[in-house]
Design an enzyme around this catalytic site. Sequence first.
Site, PDB file in Angstrom:
ATOM      1  N   CYS A 144      -3.148  10.998   1.813  1.00 28.68           N
ATOM      2  CA  CYS A 144      -2.851   9.694   1.747  1.00 28.68           C
ATOM      3  C   CYS A 144      -1.468  10.028   0.853  1.00 28.68           C
ATOM      4  O   CYS A 144      -0.382   9.521   1.350  1.00 28.68           O
ATOM      5  CB  CYS A 144      -3.689   8.915   0.589  1.00 28.68           C
ATOM      6  SG  CYS A 144      -5.657   8.716   1.174  1.00 28.68           S
ATOM      7  N   LYS A 203       0.898  -1.155   0.104  1.00 25.84           N
ATOM      8  CA  LYS A 203       0.071   0.069   0.000  1.00 25.84           C
ATOM      9  C   LYS A 203       0.879   1.226   0.182  1.00 25.84           C
ATOM     10  O   LYS A 203       0.632   2.440  -0.711  1.00 25.84           O
ATOM     11  CB  LYS A 203      -0.891  -0.009   1.219  1.00 25.84           C
ATOM     12  CG  LYS A 203      -1.777   1.333   1.335  1.00 25.84           C
ATOM     13  CD  LYS A 203      -2.592   1.835   0.493  1.00 25.84           C
ATOM     14  CE  LYS A 203      -2.987   3.081   0.496  1.00 25.84           C
ATOM     15  NZ  LYS A 203      -4.296   3.213   0.940  1.00 25.84           N
TER      16      LYS A 203
HETATM   17  N1  SAJ Z   1      -2.170  14.719  -8.358  1.00 25.63           N
HETATM   18  C1  SAJ Z   1      -1.353  15.616  -9.341  1.00 25.63           C
HETATM   19  N2  SAJ Z   1      -1.177  14.976 -10.680  1.00 25.63           N
HETATM   20  C2  SAJ Z   1      -1.648  13.889 -10.919  1.00 25.63           C
HETATM   21  C3  SAJ Z   1      -2.488  13.165 -10.042  1.00 25.63           C
HETATM   22  C4  SAJ Z   1      -2.680  13.521  -8.760  1.00 25.63           C
HETATM   23  O1  SAJ Z   1      -0.566  16.715  -9.127  1.00 25.63           O
HETATM   24  O2  SAJ Z   1      -1.399  13.352 -11.910  1.00 25.63           O
HETATM   25  C5  SAJ Z   1      -2.357  15.253  -7.189  1.00 25.63           C
HETATM   26  C6  SAJ Z   1      -3.903  15.618  -7.051  1.00 25.63           C
HETATM   27  O3  SAJ Z   1      -4.290  16.739  -7.519  1.00 25.63           O
HETATM   28  C7  SAJ Z   1      -4.134  15.760  -5.414  1.00 25.63           C
HETATM   29  C8  SAJ Z   1      -2.628  14.326  -5.071  1.00 25.63           C
HETATM   30  O4  SAJ Z   1      -1.987  14.440  -6.464  1.00 25.63           O
HETATM   31  O5  SAJ Z   1      -3.613  16.928  -4.716  1.00 25.63           O
HETATM   32  C9  SAJ Z   1      -3.411  13.087  -4.784  1.00 25.63           C
HETATM   33  O6  SAJ Z   1      -4.568  12.874  -5.707  1.00 25.63           O
HETATM   34  P1  SAJ Z   1      -5.011  11.436  -6.257  1.00 25.63           P
HETATM   35  O7  SAJ Z   1      -5.995  11.420  -7.097  1.00 25.63           O
HETATM   36  O8  SAJ Z   1      -3.485  10.836  -6.874  1.00 25.63           O
HETATM   37  O9  SAJ Z   1      -4.947  10.351  -5.046  1.00 25.63           O
HETATM   38  P2  SAJ Z   1      -5.890  10.488  -3.676  1.00 25.63           P
HETATM   39  O10 SAJ Z   1      -4.984  10.699  -2.424  1.00 25.63           O
HETATM   40  O11 SAJ Z   1      -7.188  10.894  -3.868  1.00 25.63           O
HETATM   41  O12 SAJ Z   1      -6.188   8.833  -3.356  1.00 25.63           O
HETATM   42  C10 SAJ Z   1      -4.740   7.960  -3.522  1.00 25.63           C
HETATM   43  C11 SAJ Z   1      -5.068   6.683  -4.387  1.00 25.63           C
HETATM   44  N3  SAJ Z   1      -3.830   5.914  -4.531  1.00 25.63           N
HETATM   45  C12 SAJ Z   1      -3.389   5.576  -5.860  1.00 25.63           C
HETATM   46  O13 SAJ Z   1      -3.827   5.917  -6.801  1.00 25.63           O
HETATM   47  C13 SAJ Z   1      -1.972   5.005  -6.041  1.00 25.63           C
HETATM   48  C14 SAJ Z   1      -6.053   5.784  -3.846  1.00 25.63           C
HETATM   49  O14 SAJ Z   1      -6.387   4.584  -4.537  1.00 25.63           O
HETATM   50  C15 SAJ Z   1      -5.747   5.304  -2.397  1.00 25.63           C
HETATM   51  O15 SAJ Z   1      -6.612   4.585  -1.970  1.00 25.63           O
HETATM   52  C16 SAJ Z   1      -5.788   6.802  -1.627  1.00 25.63           C
HETATM   53  O16 SAJ Z   1      -4.622   7.501  -2.113  1.00 25.63           O
HETATM   54  C17 SAJ Z   1      -5.609   6.104  -0.153  1.00 25.63           C
HETATM   55  O17 SAJ Z   1      -6.514   6.183   0.473  1.00 25.63           O
HETATM   56  O18 SAJ Z   1      -4.513   5.897   0.312  1.00 25.63           O
END
Ligand code: SAJ
Length: 419
Positions: A269, A215
């Site tokens: 996360c 994870k």
């Molecule tokens: N972000 C970027 N660029 C991207 C993708 C995301 O800047 O290309 C930023 C987003 O704007 C945000 C942050 O990253 O600020 C996190 O967003 P996210 O959509 O990547 O992830 P979370 O935090 O909503 O959810 C993540 C997910 N993990 C993965 O995709 C590996 C989710 O599956 C997990 O269950 C969750 O963390 C968790 O609970 O750990």
Amino acid sequence: MFKRISTIGLGYIGLPTAAVFAKHGIEVIGVDVKQEAVDTINRGEIHIVEPGLEEAVKNAVEKGKLRATTTPEDADAFLIAVPTPFKKTDAEVPEPDLSYIETASRAIAPVLKKGDLVVLESTSPVGATEKMAEWLAEERPDLSFPQAKGEESDIRIAHCPERVLPGHVLEELISNDRVIGGMTRKCSELAVSLYKTFVKGECVITSARTAEMAKLTENSFRDVNIAFANELSMICDMLGIDVWELISLSNRHPRVNILQPGPGVGGHCIAVDPWFIVSAAPERSKLIQMARVVNNDKPEWVINKVKLAIADFLQKNPSKTTKDITIACYGLAFKANVDDIRESPALGIAKSIMSFHSGLTLLVEPNMKGDINLEAGITITSYDLARKKANIHLLLVDHDEFKGDIVLSEYIIDTRGIW
Ligand code: SAJ
């Protein structure tokens, strides 16, 4: 086999999980320390935002399949889904805070009986499941646990990390594969039989420690990839190259998949979990640590861009002062199309601009209803008004609402590449 289960922690993971089990005919007792959350759920309402959840909870409560309480009750399986933040200290590498897991474990211990399964779902540092087993054993010397009795233990223990994406939780709970890390083989098998109640993805068995690390690895992988994109965005800015075009070109290579740059990484996360790896092996996690630094530093770079835009505006409009400049910040949430502002770089940037800018700062957040106060002194302006009024436009979140009538101005800072 599982007639009654209990989810401990009724937040973003525990409540949807409870609702899905209830929908599949299992009686669910939801436990939370917050009386207000318990009362809300028992009325068939919800205290968090997640598409489809309100209806799922309402149905489960109406059918008598889901009930919330502050005191743990007897069940065949317990799923712990409480927060695992890091400790609030000034340490360079933050330490994970397992106090919520400890409190939850000690709280369920009195109602455990022979044959029960305890699953840790919270994202946890390596070793947390074993610690949980120790806390349970301390409270219940009359029962045997896998760390002492292996396959013969009275209580089965596993780590099954949640991996659902906020905004898509109800679909992903069912369709995602699950990593099931039992403390023994029988622990894993029992946990698989529980999740197979509703999981359509594969349930893959491993050890508890590997499941914990898996994870953390998933979220760190994403953090490192975003840091790479953020670093590229700053390099491209210096070299006069459009980073979004660059990434989309590079991603046409069959083995390249770069994520998108932004104003920083937020949420509870991805901005947290990599530190659990770093704190366990600081000398050996230089790349993971550096990704955190790059992503954490990105908001400062964005703020500097705003300062440069102000200076440029004043130079081109010598009759004006900073007080005459209106800055609009588009989006406050931590990512697109959610209302969640926890650990949001966008909100941090907006607050910082308000603190140094003597003119007007307009905040636009379509996912927050009406003209609500986020905090004293912070109010929300409509997209249309901000578009018309502002001199400098700062796009912080790629919400769908900002993709229609885009802003046209000499002073646009688009951190998400949608304008
Ligand atoms: N972000 C970027 N660029 C991207 C993708 C995301 O800047 O290309 C930023 C987003 O704007 C945000 C942050 O990253 O600020 C996190 O967003 P996210 O959509 O990547 O992830 P979370 O935090 O909503 O959810 C993540 C997910 N993990 C993965 O995709 C590996 C989710 O599956 C997990 O269950 C969750 O963390 C968790 O609970 O750990």
